[in-house]
Design a protein around this motif. Structure first.
Motif, short mmCIF file in Angstrom:
data_model
loop_
_atom_site.label_atom_id
_atom_site.label_comp_id
_atom_site.label_asym_id
_atom_site.label_seq_id
_atom_site.Cartn_x
_atom_site.Cartn_y
_atom_site.Cartn_z
N LYS A 29 -18.60 24.19 96.93
CA LYS A 29 -18.20 25.37 96.16
C LYS A 29 -17.16 26.16 96.94
CE LYS A 29 -20.03 29.36 93.66
NZ LYS A 29 -21.23 30.13 93.26
N GLY A 30 -16.06 26.47 96.31
CA GLY A 30 -14.98 27.21 96.96
C GLY A 30 -13.86 26.33 97.48
N ASP A 31 -14.11 25.01 97.62
CA ASP A 31 -13.06 24.08 98.05
C ASP A 31 -12.12 23.75 96.90
OD1 ASP A 31 -14.17 23.96 100.55
OD2 ASP A 31 -15.13 22.01 100.28
N VAL A 32 -10.87 23.53 97.23
CA VAL A 32 -9.88 23.05 96.26
C VAL A 32 -9.07 21.94 96.92
CG1 VAL A 32 -7.83 23.59 94.90
CG2 VAL A 32 -9.69 25.26 95.03
N VAL A 33 -9.04 20.78 96.30
CA VAL A 33 -8.16 19.70 96.74
C VAL A 33 -7.34 19.25 95.53
CG1 VAL A 33 -9.75 18.96 98.54
CG2 VAL A 33 -9.83 17.85 96.30
N TRP A 34 -6.19 18.63 95.81
CA TRP A 34 -5.33 18.13 94.75
C TRP A 34 -5.26 16.62 94.81
CZ3 TRP A 34 -0.58 21.96 95.34
CH2 TRP A 34 -0.99 23.24 94.96
N VAL A 35 -5.03 16.01 93.66
CA VAL A 35 -4.90 14.55 93.59
C VAL A 35 -3.67 14.19 92.77
CG1 VAL A 35 -7.41 14.26 93.75
CG2 VAL A 35 -6.34 14.31 91.51
N ILE A 36 -3.11 13.02 93.06
CA ILE A 36 -1.93 12.54 92.35
C ILE A 36 -1.89 11.03 92.49
CG2 ILE A 36 -0.40 12.83 94.34
CD1 ILE A 36 1.81 13.68 92.32
N ARG A 37 -1.26 10.34 91.53
CA ARG A 37 -1.19 8.89 91.55
C ARG A 37 0.16 8.41 92.11
NH1 ARG A 37 -4.93 6.51 87.73
NH2 ARG A 37 -3.40 5.01 87.02
N PRO A 38 0.21 7.17 92.64
CA PRO A 38 1.43 6.69 93.32
C PRO A 38 2.70 6.73 92.47
CG PRO A 38 -0.41 5.26 93.84
CD PRO A 38 -0.90 6.21 92.79
N GLN A 39 2.61 6.30 91.20
CA GLN A 39 3.83 6.27 90.39
C GLN A 39 4.34 7.68 90.10
OE1 GLN A 39 5.42 2.95 87.40
NE2 GLN A 39 3.65 4.00 86.59
N GLU A 40 3.44 8.64 90.09
CA GLU A 40 3.84 10.03 89.89
C GLU A 40 4.55 10.59 91.12
OE1 GLU A 40 -0.12 10.41 87.08
OE2 GLU A 40 -0.05 11.47 88.99
#
Length: 451
Positions: free
Chosen positions: A236-247
């Protein structure tokens, strides 16, 4: 050498119709569409109307509650339709493409020479920000946040998934530029997660400014949510980001060329495709030309943008969804089978050894979209735990969502999951529960409570 994270719980569904690494040609689509429904939690506000002339990178709409996030046209041309649903909900903005594309101009620069705010500004203006998604909640990242880390899964273990090595082939420079841009957006690390067997491309293995983590195992080993859980679980309180290789390639091209270039490779897969292979296209393209002369039976098929577990059903003239790099075509499965449960089922897939097909574990199947049963009482079977490699109690989590118990949802791990992480739970569910829809409802409820 880094430790290999082995995923043992899960299930590989072997289907007929894996795409060969052959790049086929198809006529370029005449129309393209950006669909607000591809973005959970988005309330779009239009910037264009029918007959508006646009360039590739021109804003079509923006987020009502975060106006700096733009959603832009993948091609130049004219807006020919704004399709709406119930209560005038915007479903699609359709653009008829010019024969020769024209581009909006953005800053051409090496991201390492720019500040965080300059990189962020270019991504927001160009529309590429929408590719950054956050955990928890699996929604578009908030530009005001500073993520703890950014995670990239360089492989996909879903049924008939596209080969990410092939998707990024020959694009090492653009990929590295994209990585350099991502490093500006976090004070933490950029994690690139690879498969010990599938990932062979030097674009991934020789990437700089990343932490490379190694994984092995069955689906959902390729899901970034599972990878985050194994590396650094979200609290709770953590924020992470994700993205894919082609993007990441799209981001790299933005700084390399100064334009919004979302041309990409996609895989055409499935048992009802004559020659499963790859195609060059542009984000949001109509699938009509790609499917032309490739379908075995036009009458009783289901066309899916994405994979069979998490994809979206589209018509034959529908449009590729924003985050998808795969089109799957399978039988609809609307035929009635008398006493099908009592037959040996040599051609039927079974995880629970109901059919004798379990004796041939490497067999590839021609599966359809039939539920093979009706909705039933939601009972405890232990099936969910066999296919979810996360230290949470999936059945209890789903039930807490159904009764809208916020405190219980928090304690049972709602911050760690996205609908795709429980897709296999839905597949093996004896009760035929729409697990992914329930997870999304739970996440939406959490967002509402926290806002």
């Amino acid at each position: 050498m880094s430790e290999v994270k082995k995923i043992k719980k899960g299930l590989d569904i072997k289907l007929i119709g894996k795409a060969e690494k052959v790049l086929e040609k198809a006529d370029r689509s005449e129309t393209f569409a950006i669909k607000p429904t591809d973005f959970p939690g988005l309330t779009p506000k239009l910037k264009v109307k029918v007959d508006t002339e646009v360039k590739a990178g021109s804003a079509l709409f923006f987020d009502k509650y975060c106006p700096e996030i733009n959603f832009t046209s993948p091609v130049s041309g004219k807006v020919v339709a704004v399709n709406r649903g119930e209560r005038r909900k915007i479903l699609e903005v359709i653009i008829q493409a010019d024969n020769e594309l024209q581009y909006e101009e953005f800053k051409k620069a090496n991201p390492t020479d720019l500040s965080r705010e300059e990189v962020k500004e270019e991504l927001l203006k160009s529309g590429l920000w929408a590719f950054l998604r956050q955990r928890p909640y699996d929604v578009i990242a908030n530009p005001a946040d500073s993520p703890k880390a950014i995670y990239i899964s360089a492989f996909d273990t879903a049924p008939l998934a596209a080969d990410f090595d092939y998707l990024v082939e020959g694009e090492a420079e653009a990929f590295q530029l994209g990585i350099n841009a991502l490093t500006k957006l976090t004070d933490g690390k950029v994690h690139l997660n690879i498969d010990t067997k599938k990932t062979q491309s030097k674009v991934f293995t020789e990437a700089k400014n990343v932490v490379i983590n190694k994984f092995a195992g069955v689906h959902p080993a390729g899901n970034v949510g599972v990878q985050i859980h194994k590396l650094d679980p979200i609290n709770k309180g953590d924020v992470v980001w994700v993205i894919r290789p082609q993007e990441i390639l799209f981001i790299g091209r933005l700084f390399q060329k100064g334009i919004y270039d979302v041309s990409c490779k996609i895989a055409l897969t499935g048992s009802e495709v004559k020659n499963p292979s790859y195609y060059n296209t542009i984000l949001g393209a109509s699938v009509r030309n790609i499917l032309k002369a490739q379908l075995k039976d036009d009458d009783k098929i289901r066309i899916i943008s994405g994979n069979v577990l998490t994809g979206t059903q589209i018509p034959e003239d529908g449009y590729l969804s924003f985050y998808d790099s795969q089109i799957t075509v399978i039988p609809e499965g609307d035929e009635f089978e008398f006493l099908g449960w009592a037959l040996p089922g040599l051609q039927k897939f079974s995880m629970s050894k109901t059919f004798f097909s379990w004796l041939t574990p490497n067999k590839e199947y021609r599966l359809d979209a039939n539920l093979h049963g009706e909705h039933r009482a939601f009972v405890m079977t232990g099936e969910y735990d066999k296919v979810l490699p996360m230290d949470i109690l999936p059945l209890q989590l789903i039930k807490s969502i159904m009764v809208e118990d916020i405190d219980q949802m928090e304690q049972l791990g709602i911050y760690e999951v996205a609908p795709e992480d429980l897709a296999l739970c839905e597949f093996v569910c004896t009760s035929k529960i729409n697990v992914q829809d329930l997870v999304r409802q739970g996440i939406d409820l959490m967002i509402k409570e926290m806002s």
